[in-house]
Design a protein around this motif. Structure first.
Motif, PDB file in Angstrom:
ATOM      1  N   TYR A  30      -6.233  12.053   0.214  1.00 32.65           N
ATOM      2  CA  TYR A  30      -5.895  11.521   1.531  1.00 32.65           C
ATOM      3  C   TYR A  30      -6.348  10.073   1.679  1.00 32.65           C
ATOM      4  N   TYR A  31      -7.355   9.604   0.946  1.00 39.95           N
ATOM      5  CA  TYR A  31      -7.714   8.176   0.943  1.00 39.95           C
ATOM      6  C   TYR A  31      -6.816   7.392  -0.014  1.00 39.95           C
ATOM      7  N   LYS A  32      -6.412   8.014  -1.116  1.00 37.30           N
ATOM      8  CA  LYS A  32      -5.488   7.351  -2.056  1.00 37.30           C
ATOM      9  C   LYS A  32      -4.177   7.000  -1.354  1.00 37.30           C
ATOM     10  N   ARG A  33      -3.727   7.876  -0.453  1.00 31.93           N
ATOM     11  CA  ARG A  33      -2.463   7.623   0.257  1.00 31.93           C
ATOM     12  C   ARG A  33      -2.522   6.326   1.061  1.00 31.93           C
ATOM     13  N   GLY A  34      -3.670   6.046   1.667  1.00 29.41           N
ATOM     14  CA  GLY A  34      -3.832   4.804   2.416  1.00 29.41           C
ATOM     15  C   GLY A  34      -3.837   3.587   1.503  1.00 29.41           C
ATOM     16  N   VAL A  35      -4.512   3.693   0.354  1.00 30.43           N
ATOM     17  CA  VAL A  35      -4.524   2.602  -0.628  1.00 30.43           C
ATOM     18  C   VAL A  35      -3.100   2.369  -1.131  1.00 30.43           C
ATOM     19  N   ASP A  36      -2.408   3.455  -1.453  1.00 30.87           N
ATOM     20  CA  ASP A  36      -1.034   3.341  -1.948  1.00 30.87           C
ATOM     21  C   ASP A  36      -0.116   2.706  -0.908  1.00 30.87           C
ATOM     22  N   LEU A  37      -0.323   3.039   0.354  1.00 28.58           N
ATOM     23  CA  LEU A  37       0.481   2.450   1.430  1.00 28.58           C
ATOM     24  C   LEU A  37       0.242   0.941   1.519  1.00 28.58           C
ATOM     25  N   ALA A  38      -1.017   0.524   1.399  1.00 26.27           N
ATOM     26  CA  ALA A  38      -1.339  -0.910   1.424  1.00 26.27           C
ATOM     27  C   ALA A  38      -0.722  -1.617   0.212  1.00 26.27           C
ATOM     28  N   LEU A  39      -0.798  -1.001  -0.962  1.00 19.43           N
ATOM     29  CA  LEU A  39      -0.199  -1.588  -2.171  1.00 19.43           C
ATOM     30  C   LEU A  39       1.316  -1.706  -2.024  1.00 19.43           C
ATOM     31  N   GLU A  40       1.922  -0.697  -1.444  1.00 21.56           N
ATOM     32  CA  GLU A  40       3.373  -0.695  -1.215  1.00 21.56           C
ATOM     33  C   GLU A  40       3.767  -1.829  -0.272  1.00 21.56           C
ATOM     34  N   LEU A  42       2.070  -4.560   0.353  1.00 19.58           N
ATOM     35  CA  LEU A  42       1.787  -5.830  -0.316  1.00 19.58           C
ATOM     36  C   LEU A  42       2.887  -6.181  -1.317  1.00 19.58           C
ATOM     37  N   SER A  43       3.322  -5.207  -2.083  1.00 25.14           N
ATOM     38  CA  SER A  43       4.336  -5.493  -3.102  1.00 25.14           C
ATOM     39  C   SER A  43       5.704  -5.780  -2.490  1.00 25.14           C
ATOM     40  N   SER A  44       5.934  -5.347  -1.249  1.00 24.07           N
ATOM     41  CA  SER A  44       7.216  -5.628  -0.603  1.00 24.07           C
ATOM     42  C   SER A  44       7.241  -7.022   0.032  1.00 24.07           C
ATOM     43  N   HIS A  45       6.102  -7.683   0.101  1.00 24.75           N
ATOM     44  CA  HIS A  45       6.015  -9.013   0.702  1.00 24.75           C
ATOM     45  C   HIS A  45       6.557 -10.060  -0.275  1.00 24.75           C
ATOM     46  N   ALA A  46       7.468 -10.897   0.179  1.00 22.50           N
ATOM     47  CA  ALA A  46       8.123 -11.889  -0.692  1.00 22.50           C
ATOM     48  C   ALA A  46       7.149 -12.905  -1.282  1.00 22.50           C
ATOM     49  N   GLY A  47       6.069 -13.213  -0.590  1.00 17.12           N
ATOM     50  CA  GLY A  47       5.121 -14.213  -1.073  1.00 17.12           C
ATOM     51  C   GLY A  47       4.154 -13.708  -2.127  1.00 17.12           C
ATOM     52  N   VAL A  48       4.154 -12.405  -2.376  1.00 20.89           N
ATOM     53  CA  VAL A  48       3.257 -11.816  -3.375  1.00 20.89           C
ATOM     54  C   VAL A  48       4.012 -11.703  -4.686  1.00 20.89           C
ATOM     55  N   HIS A  49       3.467 -12.337  -5.726  1.00 23.30           N
ATOM     56  CA  HIS A  49       4.170 -12.384  -7.011  1.00 23.30           C
ATOM     57  C   HIS A  49       3.545 -11.513  -8.088  1.00 23.30           C
ATOM     58  N   HIS A  50       2.320 -11.043  -7.865  1.00 24.43           N
ATOM     59  CA  HIS A  50       1.641 -10.240  -8.871  1.00 24.43           C
ATOM     60  C   HIS A  50       1.279  -8.873  -8.309  1.00 24.43           C
ATOM     61  N   HIS A  51       1.069  -7.955  -9.203  1.00 23.26           N
ATOM     62  CA  HIS A  51       0.652  -6.612  -8.850  1.00 23.26           C
ATOM     63  C   HIS A  51      -0.832  -6.638  -8.487  1.00 23.26           C
ATOM     64  N   PHE A  52      -1.243  -5.789  -7.565  1.00 26.40           N
ATOM     65  CA  PHE A  52      -2.647  -5.630  -7.191  1.00 26.40           C
ATOM     66  C   PHE A  52      -3.085  -4.219  -7.561  1.00 26.40           C
ATOM     67  N   ARG A  53      -4.386  -4.081  -7.769  1.00 20.38           N
ATOM     68  CA  ARG A  53      -4.983  -2.776  -8.038  1.00 20.38           C
ATOM     69  C   ARG A  53      -6.193  -2.574  -7.145  1.00 20.38           C
ATOM     70  N   PHE A  54      -6.506  -1.326  -6.887  1.00 19.75           N
ATOM     71  CA  PHE A  54      -7.690  -0.964  -6.118  1.00 19.75           C
ATOM     72  C   PHE A  54      -8.931  -1.411  -6.882  1.00 19.75           C
ATOM     73  N   LEU A  55      -9.859  -2.059  -6.172  1.00 20.70           N
ATOM     74  CA  LEU A  55     -11.117  -2.477  -6.796  1.00 20.70           C
ATOM     75  C   LEU A  55     -12.269  -1.595  -6.340  1.00 20.70           C
ATOM     76  N   LYS A  56     -12.502  -1.528  -5.003  1.00 19.01           N
ATOM     77  CA  LYS A  56     -13.589  -0.683  -4.515  1.00 19.01           C
ATOM     78  C   LYS A  56     -13.479  -0.466  -3.012  1.00 19.01           C
ATOM     79  N   SER A  57     -14.089   0.625  -2.572  1.00 16.73           N
ATOM     80  CA  SER A  57     -14.191   0.929  -1.147  1.00 16.73           C
ATOM     81  C   SER A  57     -15.408   0.231  -0.579  1.00 16.73           C
ATOM     82  N   LEU A  58     -15.264  -0.311   0.623  1.00 21.10           N
ATOM     83  CA  LEU A  58     -16.384  -0.908   1.330  1.00 21.10           C
ATOM     84  C   LEU A  58     -16.889   0.032   2.416  1.00 21.10           C
ATOM     85  N   GLU A  59     -15.951   0.721   3.058  1.00 23.56           N
ATOM     86  CA  GLU A  59     -16.312   1.619   4.156  1.00 23.56           C
ATOM     87  C   GLU A  59     -15.228   2.672   4.314  1.00 23.56           C
ATOM     88  N   LYS A  60     -15.661   3.904   4.535  1.00 22.30           N
ATOM     89  CA  LYS A  60     -14.743   5.004   4.795  1.00 22.30           C
ATOM     90  C   LYS A  60     -15.313   5.831   5.932  1.00 22.30           C
TER      91      LYS A  60
END
Length: 163
Positions: A30-40, A42-60
């Motif tokens: 259920y937390y992965k779904r939120g990360v995946d939604l943010a990645l999705e 981000l990747s749909s934004h025209a100004g973003v040219h590279h892929h991003f990956r999850f680095l770390k959680s700061l707060e949950k």
């Protein structure tokens, strides 16, 4: 000597990348779904040219609202990779991180029911390059997530213990 140092640096980069992948894999679905939604998003934004990956959680934080309903808040970092967006559909976790770009600071909050993300209320996603994040933006994020859980009659998301 230089070759040995280069080998050590390369080995460290591989371990660091593997550690970040492990951190993503250790997240509950259920937390992965939120990360995946943010990645999705981000990747749909025209100004973003590279892929991003999850680095770390700061707060949950999460609120159990009963009947399998849960309100989630997740603050995390995404790190840019060397892979161009759209080129890594099979295994995006294999893209090596790059250090010449700032981290993406993301906050998401959403409602799940039976571990599936609900569309109402609409999930909130806010990602911005780390150096551009202001205190006002941070406050706006928190206020939005608080309202999301109050509107449903649930206790505030941010009153629950941080993970």
């Amino acid at each position: 000597m230089a070759a040995g140092l280069l080998l050590l640096v390369c080995a460290g980069a591989v371990l660091y990348s593997a550690e970040a992948q492990d951190l993503y894999n250790e997240l509950p679905d259920y937390y992965k779904r939120g990360v995946d939604l943010a990645l999705e998003q981000l990747s749909s934004h025209a100004g973003v040219h590279h892929h991003f990956r999850f680095l770390k959680s700061l707060e949950k934080s999460e609120i159990e609202a009963g009947f399998g309903v849960r309100y989630l808040y997740h603050h995390f970092y995404l790190k840019p990779t060397r892979c161009a967006k759209g080129t890594v559909e099979s295994n995006p976790q294999r893209c090596p991180f790059r250090s010449d770009r700032p981290l993406m600071d993301c906050a998401v909050c959403y409602k799940t029911s039976g571990d599936l993300m609900e569309s109402n209320p609409k999930p909130y996603i806010h990602c911005i390059q780390r150096p551009r994040l202001t205190q006002e933006m941070t406050t706006t994020r928190m206020d939005h997530c608080k309202k999301m859980s109050y509107n449903s009659g649930a206790p505030t998301l941010l009153a629950v213990s941080k993970g």
